[in-house]
Scaffold this motif. Structure first.
Motif, PDB file in Angstrom:
ATOM      1  N   MET A   1     -21.213  43.612  45.219  1.00  0.00           N
ATOM      2  CA  MET A   1     -21.386  42.346  44.506  1.00  0.00           C
ATOM      3  C   MET A   1     -20.858  42.496  43.092  1.00  0.00           C
ATOM      4  N   ASP A   2     -20.402  41.391  42.496  1.00  0.00           N
ATOM      5  CA  ASP A   2     -19.880  41.469  41.138  1.00  0.00           C
ATOM      6  C   ASP A   2     -20.755  40.659  40.179  1.00  0.00           C
ATOM      7  N   ARG A   3     -20.431  40.774  38.920  1.00  0.00           N
ATOM      8  CA  ARG A   3     -21.228  40.135  37.879  1.00  0.00           C
ATOM      9  C   ARG A   3     -21.291  38.626  38.069  1.00  0.00           C
ATOM     10  N   ARG A   4     -20.147  38.010  38.397  1.00  0.00           N
ATOM     11  CA  ARG A   4     -20.113  36.564  38.520  1.00  0.00           C
ATOM     12  C   ARG A   4     -21.058  36.079  39.619  1.00  0.00           C
ATOM     13  N   GLU A   5     -21.122  36.793  40.725  1.00  0.00           N
ATOM     14  CA  GLU A   5     -22.024  36.399  41.808  1.00  0.00           C
ATOM     15  C   GLU A   5     -23.489  36.425  41.348  1.00  0.00           C
ATOM     16  N   ASN A  38     -20.552  34.915  49.661  1.00  0.00           N
ATOM     17  CA  ASN A  38     -20.094  36.309  49.574  1.00  0.00           C
ATOM     18  C   ASN A  38     -21.254  37.246  49.257  1.00  0.00           C
ATOM     19  N   GLN A  42     -22.716  40.301  51.631  1.00  0.00           N
ATOM     20  CA  GLN A  42     -22.858  41.696  51.200  1.00  0.00           C
ATOM     21  C   GLN A  42     -24.287  42.190  51.381  1.00  0.00           C
TER      22      GLN A  42
END
Length: 294
Positions: A1-5, A38, A42
């Protein structure tokens, strides 16, 4: 997962719906929905129940909230540390404090801090209950917290601040010629206070109950700013630290010292681990001031 999510996830939690979160984040709703799908892919499960009017957290989503907040704060701390080294920014300081402690001693500490660090952006949150203050720090919503207490908070980094003398604040014309107020005299008064669990309420309960008394509350209000006007209107008495009592006296209230003297302390605390440069400097400054005043 990324920061924006994670940012999108927390925005939906805060605003209660995909539509409101998209508006607050200034992004198209399909982009936000795609990011959450997304994230759920994950994680292997849904984080929101989609309802006709908004959303609610699933058990998996509820478990994600606190770690997500801490990840975002850790990323912010890392970014601030780099910017400080590069000289690009002076950072941000987030503090959560009970109202009476925000007035004294936090206001003075913030003033001293900003004289040395004028470009730091300071945000002070005000959930009045002490439990809400500690929860906000543990959840990563704020870096620093300040509550009414005599003792360090065991599982958090903390320091006990200087004491604040407490004064009785009475309606205009009350107690003519009287120089001080004793505990037995306090037990005969009607009191104005904030709800149970708040700093002002705890001071009254602890002080009047010091000799087995039970305070009678004439008015209970969630509005801290309403207490002095109620006293001035003759609705009852209250107990306040020196700075707030002094302001009440300037408006016409009768302010008397207590005998025996009552002194309350505050605890400044933070999650163990690295602090942002602004928070670390604030803690160091508070420790220096405390040492100088001992």
């Amino acid at each position: 997962m990324d920061r924006r999510e994670l940012e999108y996830f927390l925005a939906i939690v805060e605003h209660g719906s995909f539509t409101a979160a998209a508006q607050a984040m200034h992004v198209a709703q399909p982009s936000l929905s795609h990011a959450i799908r997304n994230l759920e892919k994950q994680l292997g499960g849904k984080v929101f129940h989609r309802l006709p009017h908004g959303v609610s957290l699933t058990p998996a989503g509820d478990a994600l909230v606190e770690p997500a907040r801490q990840v975002m704060r850790d990323l912010s701390t890392a970014s601030a540390s780099v910017r400080e080294v590069l000289g690009l920014s002076s950072g941000r300081l987030d503090v959560v404090a009970q109202t009476t402690l925000a007035v004294d001693p936090l206001a003075e500490l913030i003033g001293v801090f900003l004289r040395e660090n004028p470009k730091v952006a300071v945000n002070i949150a005000d959930p009045e209950l002490g439990t809400d203050v500690t929860s906000a720090v543990r959840a990563g919503e704020c870096e620093l917290g300040l509550v009414d207490s005599e003792h360090p908070i065991g599982d958090l980094g903390s320091m006990v601040l200087r004491g604040r003398e407490i004064f009785a604040v009475l309606p205009p014309g009350a107690a003519p010629g009287q120089k001080r107020l004793s505990v037995p005299e306090m037990s005969t008064l009607d009191w104005i206070a904030t709800p149970p669990g708040t700093a002002t309420r705890a001071v009254i309960e602890d002080t009047v109950g010091a000799r087995g008394g039970e305070p009678t509350f004439a008015v209970e209000t969630a509005h801290q700013a309403m207490i002095v006007p109620l006293v001035l209107a003759g609705a009852g008495a209250t107990l306040l630290p020196r700075a707030m009592a002094r302001d009440a006296a300037a408006s016409g209230a009768v302010v008397l010292p207590l005998r025996p003297k009552v002194v309350r302390r505050g605890v400044l605390f933070w999650r163990r681990g690295p602090l942002s440069p602004a928070a670390a400097q604030f803690v160091a400054m508070a420790e220096t001031i405390a040492e100088l005043r001992r």
